[in-house]
Enzyme design. Sequence first.
Site, mmCIF file in Angstrom:
data_model
loop_
_atom_site.group_PDB
_atom_site.id
_atom_site.type_symbol
_atom_site.label_atom_id
_atom_site.label_comp_id
_atom_site.label_asym_id
_atom_site.label_seq_id
_atom_site.Cartn_x
_atom_site.Cartn_y
_atom_site.Cartn_z
ATOM 1 N N ARG A 220 1.191 -0.941 -0.400
ATOM 2 C CA ARG A 220 0.348 -0.294 0.101
ATOM 3 C C ARG A 220 0.752 1.337 -0.224
ATOM 4 O O ARG A 220 2.039 1.009 0.393
ATOM 5 C CB ARG A 220 -1.352 0.110 1.194
ATOM 6 C CG ARG A 220 -2.230 -1.029 1.168
ATOM 7 C CD ARG A 220 -3.495 -1.702 0.291
ATOM 8 N NE ARG A 220 -4.583 -1.509 0.009
ATOM 9 C CZ ARG A 220 -4.465 -3.197 -0.080
ATOM 10 N NH1 ARG A 220 -3.974 -2.744 -1.348
ATOM 11 N NH2 ARG A 220 -5.599 -3.680 0.009
ATOM 12 N N GLU A 249 -4.446 7.023 -4.409
ATOM 13 C CA GLU A 249 -4.862 6.505 -5.767
ATOM 14 C C GLU A 249 -6.425 6.984 -6.160
ATOM 15 O O GLU A 249 -7.103 7.259 -5.262
ATOM 16 C CB GLU A 249 -5.245 4.762 -5.052
ATOM 17 C CG GLU A 249 -3.401 4.745 -5.425
ATOM 18 C CD GLU A 249 -3.578 2.771 -4.810
ATOM 19 O OE1 GLU A 249 -4.494 1.897 -5.127
ATOM 20 O OE2 GLU A 249 -2.640 2.630 -3.914
ATOM 21 N N HIS A 268 -2.101 0.277 -9.513
ATOM 22 C CA HIS A 268 -2.764 -0.429 -8.552
ATOM 23 C C HIS A 268 -3.221 -1.839 -9.260
ATOM 24 O O HIS A 268 -4.347 -2.474 -9.233
ATOM 25 C CB HIS A 268 -3.356 -0.391 -8.114
ATOM 26 C CG HIS A 268 -4.321 -0.798 -5.840
ATOM 27 N ND1 HIS A 268 -4.244 -0.549 -5.522
ATOM 28 C CD2 HIS A 268 -4.135 -2.104 -5.946
ATOM 29 C CE1 HIS A 268 -3.907 -1.527 -4.341
ATOM 30 N NE2 HIS A 268 -4.027 -2.242 -4.938
HETATM 31 P P1 NDP Z 1 -0.491 -12.057 4.646
HETATM 32 O O1 NDP Z 1 -1.060 -10.911 5.421
HETATM 33 O O2 NDP Z 1 -0.091 -13.150 3.925
HETATM 34 O O3 NDP Z 1 1.107 -11.887 4.828
HETATM 35 C C1 NDP Z 1 1.142 -10.407 5.555
HETATM 36 C C2 NDP Z 1 2.815 -11.043 5.304
HETATM 37 O O4 NDP Z 1 2.819 -9.223 6.281
HETATM 38 C C3 NDP Z 1 2.775 -11.563 6.606
HETATM 39 O O5 NDP Z 1 4.054 -12.110 6.895
HETATM 40 C C4 NDP Z 1 2.932 -10.380 8.000
HETATM 41 O O6 NDP Z 1 3.872 -11.086 8.748
HETATM 42 C C5 NDP Z 1 3.993 -9.580 7.413
HETATM 43 N N1 NDP Z 1 3.885 -8.642 8.604
HETATM 44 C C6 NDP Z 1 2.834 -8.270 9.331
HETATM 45 N N2 NDP Z 1 2.785 -6.767 10.151
HETATM 46 C C7 NDP Z 1 4.888 -6.765 9.576
HETATM 47 C C8 NDP Z 1 5.601 -5.704 10.053
HETATM 48 N N3 NDP Z 1 5.097 -5.108 11.452
HETATM 49 N N4 NDP Z 1 6.737 -5.850 9.635
HETATM 50 C C9 NDP Z 1 7.025 -6.656 9.122
HETATM 51 N N5 NDP Z 1 6.111 -7.525 8.607
HETATM 52 C C10 NDP Z 1 4.858 -8.011 9.221
HETATM 53 O O7 NDP Z 1 -1.083 -10.765 3.090
HETATM 54 P P2 NDP Z 1 -0.781 -11.154 1.830
HETATM 55 O O8 NDP Z 1 0.606 -11.876 1.002
HETATM 56 O O9 NDP Z 1 -1.984 -11.483 1.189
HETATM 57 O O10 NDP Z 1 -0.658 -9.354 1.261
HETATM 58 C C11 NDP Z 1 -0.030 -8.357 1.632
HETATM 59 C C12 NDP Z 1 -0.363 -7.227 1.414
HETATM 60 O O11 NDP Z 1 -0.729 -6.645 0.613
HETATM 61 C C13 NDP Z 1 -2.215 -6.644 1.886
HETATM 62 O O12 NDP Z 1 -2.328 -6.555 2.856
HETATM 63 C C14 NDP Z 1 -2.705 -5.592 0.942
HETATM 64 O O13 NDP Z 1 -2.713 -4.733 1.482
HETATM 65 C C15 NDP Z 1 -1.555 -6.138 0.227
HETATM 66 N N6 NDP Z 1 -2.009 -6.448 -1.459
HETATM 67 C C16 NDP Z 1 -2.000 -5.718 -2.603
HETATM 68 C C17 NDP Z 1 -2.648 -5.834 -4.103
HETATM 69 C C18 NDP Z 1 -2.496 -5.022 -4.712
HETATM 70 O O14 NDP Z 1 -2.830 -5.452 -5.934
HETATM 71 N N7 NDP Z 1 -1.557 -4.393 -5.044
HETATM 72 C C19 NDP Z 1 -3.152 -7.080 -3.875
HETATM 73 C C20 NDP Z 1 -3.546 -7.981 -2.424
HETATM 74 C C21 NDP Z 1 -3.231 -6.962 -1.819
HETATM 75 P P3 NDP Z 1 3.525 -12.876 9.761
HETATM 76 O O15 NDP Z 1 3.953 -13.681 9.001
HETATM 77 O O16 NDP Z 1 4.709 -12.322 10.763
HETATM 78 O O17 NDP Z 1 2.070 -12.352 10.573
#
Ligand code: NDP
Length: 303
Positions: A220, A249, A268
Amino acid sequence: VMNAMAAPLIEPHLPEWVEPRFFRNAEELFELAPSADIGWFDLYQPSGMDKAIRLATKLKWLNSVYAGVDFFPLDVLRKRGVILTNGTGINAITIAEYVVMGMLTVAKGYRDVVRSQDRHEWLLDSPGKVELAGSRALILGYGAIGQKVERMLQGFDVEILKVRRSSSEGTLGPNEWRGQLGTFDWVILAVPATPETEGMIGKAEIAMMKPGSTLVNVARGTVVDQDALIEGLKAGRPGHAFLDVVTPEPLPADHPLWDVPNAHITSHLSGRAQTKMFERSVTRFLENLVRFRQGETLQPQVD
Ligand code: NDP
């Protein structure tokens, strides 16, 4: 309760114990919300999410087709015990492919190659001379997307370090990566937008990045201090940014980011570069309906 636009895809598959109610605009959503046990959130959702949730006093489960959770008042849902399921993983493959595309675009100077074709000009040398093999990547956010990116980059012989919120074997925790930031050729953002990740790549982090390195953001826009990034790009640190997400956006046509020559902006689109998202979301929703009926845990739940 769901948007009428989604009806043709979902309605024929619903079990008979579900009584679907469809809305076509915000007024109809607000009218139907108080009777809903289950809510379906997708692309066609009208604005007024917070109000709809406030009105939906019977709501037990809200299903979103998206991976991002920044659309929802998470505290309110948690407090009321409403289960939130999301679309994590549903478009992880296509987003990871976009990440690799961004890296190759930068590595091979592909934008300049396309421009030379537009000018009907035969180039005598490649405008990009970077090999992915042997380079180093930091994946910030090792969830559904981050893991797919890792798998793909392994095929390119990229050396990878990854970060998650709960550090585990083979990953770094949220505060263990900053010290090494200057050693990476690629910094890839795939974290959710939360209060902890807001501005995670700020002025200080940008100043620490390796000159000539590339920041890839498919998470994001709010995860990055965009003004600091613009300044950093102008100074070559980082050397490039491949940005699928920005703030705000849509990016206004007169926003200065458009004109930063080493910023690559993709509106996006990364998750949308495929046609299977809705189909996969419906399949996941139907599987969860069975679990819901049987009182089992829904997957994946946002905590
Ligand atoms: P997941 O929930 O599968 O993964 C998120 C990861 O981020 C996890 O490994 C989590 O850790 C880690 N995380 C969360 N907070 C922190 C932090 N403070 N420091 C370090 N790592 C952190 O989500 P997705 O992979 O499915 O998606 C990630 C993001 O991508 C979504 O939330 C969305 O905002 C964005 N997205 C963008 C899209 C686009 O079109 N560009 C489409 C889809 C998603 P842990 O494993 O320990 O929980």
